[in-house]
Structures are given as C-alpha cells and as structure tokens.
Design an enzyme around this catalytic site. Structure first.
Site, mmCIF file in Angstrom:
data_model
loop_
_atom_site.group_PDB
_atom_site.id
_atom_site.type_symbol
_atom_site.label_atom_id
_atom_site.label_comp_id
_atom_site.label_asym_id
_atom_site.label_seq_id
_atom_site.Cartn_x
_atom_site.Cartn_y
_atom_site.Cartn_z
ATOM 1 N N CYS A 60 -2.487 -1.488 -1.903
ATOM 2 C CA CYS A 60 -2.685 -0.774 -0.634
ATOM 3 C C CYS A 60 -2.842 -1.712 0.555
ATOM 4 C CB CYS A 60 -3.859 0.195 -0.734
ATOM 5 S SG CYS A 60 -5.503 -0.559 -0.866
ATOM 6 N N HIS A 110 -9.729 1.752 0.038
ATOM 7 C CA HIS A 110 -8.296 2.017 0.146
ATOM 8 C C HIS A 110 -7.905 2.063 1.615
ATOM 9 C CE1 HIS A 110 -4.400 3.327 -1.317
ATOM 10 N NE2 HIS A 110 -4.419 4.363 -0.504
ATOM 11 N N HIS A 122 1.364 4.624 2.070
ATOM 12 C CA HIS A 122 0.463 3.744 1.325
ATOM 13 C C HIS A 122 1.027 3.422 -0.043
ATOM 14 C CE1 HIS A 122 -1.918 6.954 -1.142
ATOM 15 N NE2 HIS A 122 -0.745 7.437 -0.811
#
Length: 146
Positions: A60, A110, A122
């Site tokens: 990520c 994240h 993402h």
C-alpha cells in the site's frame, strides 16, 4: 491515443474520480495529487507484494511512495511515516489525489490515493493487486501532499 491515464496526464481534468477530457487543459493545471493519482491508476492490475515499491509490484505505502516520487514529491516509505509528513486535512477539504489513511486508534495501518466518490486506488493485501475500491470504514484520516 489511449484513453484513461494518457488522457488524464495530457488533456484531462479529474472531476470526482472520473476523467473528463478538456481540449484546452494541460498537465500543468493538474495538482500534484491528481498527477500522482494518474500514476497509481496506471498501475491497475499490478500485484501486491509486501515491501514492494514498484515499478511492477507494490504494497500500500509502496504504491503511494512510487506515485508521488514519479511526480516529483518524494514521500517516506511507510504509511505511518507518510501520515506524519503530509498536511492533515478534513473530510470537507478532501479532493481527488489526497491520501486516505486507515487507522486503528493512533496506529496507521494502510494508505491509498483518493479518487473521488468515496473510492481509493490502493494495493490492498497479499493475493490482490492495485485496484480502485470503495472505502470500507469511517476510521480514516486524510492528508495532502504539497
């Protein structure tokens, strides 16, 4: 000419997560975030790999690290360090190209790039790939790279 990222980078204007062509627009009128969003979008389908920073696999924060570096705004490597570096903004200030940080308490776990319409680009997790996905929680903070 290809549609999508090429159009966005050369003659497009990003409007709430969609690309609308504008004959007189040029890449110079796009924000840094919108340009990074275009880079992330161009990586659609590239596999997730923990610790990867591209150019053909990402985790990520590796995707955000790669996208912003490509447009001349280097970020730190991890999601938490990226959160600590960017300018924090409110939901009402959120626009395509801003970063969305997912957190549990004070721990950022994240990050993705906001595409509009409560969606992010993402690299979600092992076994997945870079993709556009709806934000699944309200436990998010927002940041802008300037």
């Amino acid at each position: 000419m290809r549609t999508g990222i090429t159009t966005l980078a050369t003659t497009g204007v990003l409007l709430g997560g969609t690309v609308a062509t504008a004959p007189n627009a040029d890449a110079g009128t796009l924000t840094i975030g919108q340009r990074a969003l275009g880079v992330a979008q161009s990586k659609h389908g590239d596999p997730y790999r923990w610790g990867a920073t591209g150019p053909s696999a990402f985790d990520c924060s590796g995707l955000t690290y790669y996208a912003f570096r490509r447009v001349g705004r280097p970020l730190p490597r991890t999601a938490q360090a990226q959160y600590n570096r960017v300018r924090h903004i409110s939901y009402s200030q959120l626009r395509p190209g801003d970063l969305v940080f997912f957190h549990y308490g004070s721990y950022v776990y994240h990050v993705g790039i906001y595409a509009g319409h409560w969606e992010i680009w993402h690299a979600p997790h092992s076994g997945s790939y870079v993709k556009l996905e709806r934000i699944w929680t309200r436990s998010v903070w927002f940041g802008r790279v300037s």
